[in-house]
Design an enzyme around this catalytic site. Structure first.
Site, PDB file in Angstrom:
ATOM      1  N   SER A  73      41.715  39.420  38.471  1.00 21.09           N
ATOM      2  CA  SER A  73      42.898  39.833  39.251  1.00 21.09           C
ATOM      3  C   SER A  73      44.053  38.858  39.180  1.00 21.09           C
ATOM      4  O   SER A  73      45.156  39.193  39.604  1.00 21.09           O
ATOM      5  CB  SER A  73      42.517  40.120  40.705  1.00 21.09           C
ATOM      6  OG  SER A  73      42.479  38.941  41.488  1.00 21.09           O
ATOM      7  N   THR A 122      39.335  38.097  44.077  1.00 23.61           N
ATOM      8  CA  THR A 122      39.877  37.486  45.293  1.00 23.61           C
ATOM      9  C   THR A 122      41.305  36.967  45.109  1.00 23.61           C
ATOM     10  O   THR A 122      42.034  36.813  46.085  1.00 23.61           O
ATOM     11  CB  THR A 122      39.005  36.289  45.744  1.00 23.61           C
ATOM     12  OG1 THR A 122      39.001  35.298  44.705  1.00 23.61           O
ATOM     13  CG2 THR A 122      37.595  36.701  46.092  1.00 23.61           C
ATOM     14  N   THR A 125      35.595  38.544  40.325  1.00 24.59           N
ATOM     15  CA  THR A 125      34.397  37.709  40.270  1.00 24.59           C
ATOM     16  C   THR A 125      33.167  38.471  40.742  1.00 24.59           C
ATOM     17  O   THR A 125      32.047  38.205  40.291  1.00 24.59           O
ATOM     18  CB  THR A 125      34.614  36.453  41.140  1.00 24.59           C
ATOM     19  OG1 THR A 125      35.608  35.659  40.503  1.00 24.59           O
ATOM     20  CG2 THR A 125      33.357  35.626  41.296  1.00 24.59           C
TER      21      THR A 125
HETATM   22  C1  SIN Z   1      39.727  37.365  40.244  1.00 27.33           C
HETATM   23  O1  SIN Z   1      40.538  37.269  41.164  1.00 27.33           O
HETATM   24  O2  SIN Z   1      39.578  38.397  39.566  1.00 27.33           O
HETATM   25  C2  SIN Z   1      38.883  36.180  39.865  1.00 27.33           C
HETATM   26  C3  SIN Z   1      38.574  35.303  41.015  1.00 27.33           C
HETATM   27  C4  SIN Z   1      37.749  35.956  42.068  1.00 27.33           C
HETATM   28  O3  SIN Z   1      37.522  37.153  42.140  1.00 27.33           O
HETATM   29  O4  SIN Z   1      37.286  35.167  42.949  1.00 27.33           O
END
Ligand code: SIN
Length: 322
Positions: A61, A94, A15
């Site tokens: 992710s 995240t 994100t």
């Molecule tokens: C991810 O994990 O790539 C998408 C969600 C985020 O980074 O908060």
């Protein structure tokens, strides 16, 4: 900034690199769109900091897989071995940052800092959290007392072993459970909560790194949850699937157990059938805090304090061989 030395910044997506078509949309966006060099260019305080930048991947992710981990581990091993590099920062989504950070911690055991960072809001948000997190991460990566694998988010430094995402939306989405965060990052200064020695660094396991880099797949370790009505059907279905297709055989199963590692009696029966067929089973707790207290009398070993997702990785690495 009170730190020095060349820092390498590796981008993997998330994100923090997300873009929404409608400016200010914090949820309707696509992760992994903005190049890490462009994210860094958006942080004026980083101008003049000696850095090298590499885009290792550009992934949401939630879709993390072995190929990305292999590329990331190889680049980290390369840069950490360089005398001119003081530390590495990694941008990551995240959703699985705690898994990647734990994997890197387990395999590379770096003494130099490897600082994962992320954001809960996309780069196009009205008030994105990524730029401050990135600045903090680069600061920690160059800090003379920082070491080992940590996650920096919302001004907190968390150890890879303890960190978990605990909130689906808030910008301070991470927690280290009973251990608490290692430090706070405040205006470029680190305030240690347990002393700077909070992260343990050991000699790297080069054998494990080599095996992991060459692996075509991680040993299959599945995660099941004990809950009201858990009758073990999912475990028996896995065993049946593995009996007809060897690639589906569960070499290990982690059970996210209730409370202090207790398992519904019907699921426990299915797990003991799996163990009798050579499947390695480990108990972690599904509680957000605390750990399964070791009990030598229990036939299913506990996860040594690891959360279910980290216990899954630890068992897969153990199954990869000595
Ligand atoms: C991810 O994990 O790539 C998408 C969600 C985020 O980074 O908060």
């Amino acid at each position: 900034m009170r730190n020095s030395g060349l820092r390498v910044i590796l981008g993997t997506g998330g994100t923090i690199a997300g873009k929404a078509s409608r400016p200010g949309d914090n949820v309707g966006y696509v992760a992994g769109q903005v190049k890490v060099e462009d994210l860094l260019a958006g942080v004026p305080a980083l101008q003049g900091v000696p850095m090298e930048v590499e885009q290792v991947d550009q992934i949401d992710s939630k879709d993390m897989h072995l190929g990305v981990w292999q590329r990331l581990l190889a680049r980290l091993a390369h840069h950490l071995a360089r005398q001119d590099v003081s530390g590495v920062a990694v941008t990551h989504g995240t959703d699985t940052i705690e898994e990647t950070a734990y994997l890197v911690h387990s395999v590379l055991r770096p003494s130099k800092p490897v600082v994962f960072t992320c954001a809960m809001r996309p780069a196009t948000a009205l008030v994105p959290d990524g730029p401050q997190n990135l600045l903090d991460a680069v600061t920690v990566a160059g800090h003379p007392q920082a070491q080992g694998v940590v996650v920096v988010c919302a001004g907190q430094v968390h150890a890879a072993e303890h960190v978990a995402k605990v909130h689906s939306y808030r910008t301070d989405a991470f927690d280290s459970g009973d251990a608490g965060p290692l430090a706070s990052v405040e205006e470029g200064q680190l305030r240690w909560h347990h002393g700077a020695e909070g992260v343990s660094a050991q000699a790297p396991d080069n054998g494990l790194l080599g095996r992991l880099l060459q692996a075509e797949a991680l040993p299959r370790v599945e995660l099941v949850t004990s809950h009201a009505g858990a009758d073990g059907g999912v475990v028996r279905a896995m065993l049946r699937a593995g009996a007809s297709d060897a690639s589906l055989w569960p070499q290990g199963i982690v059970v996210a157990a209730t409370g202090n590692g207790t398992v519904h009696r019907d699921l426990a029966q299915a797990l003991s059938e799996a163990m009798a067929q050579g499947v390695r089973v480990v108990r972690a707790t599904r509680c957000a805090r605390g750990r399964v207290i070791p009990d030598p009398a229990n036939p299913i070993p506990d996860s040594a304090g690891l959360s279910p997702v980290k216990a899954r990785l630890a068992l897969a690495l153990a199954l990869l061989g000595p």
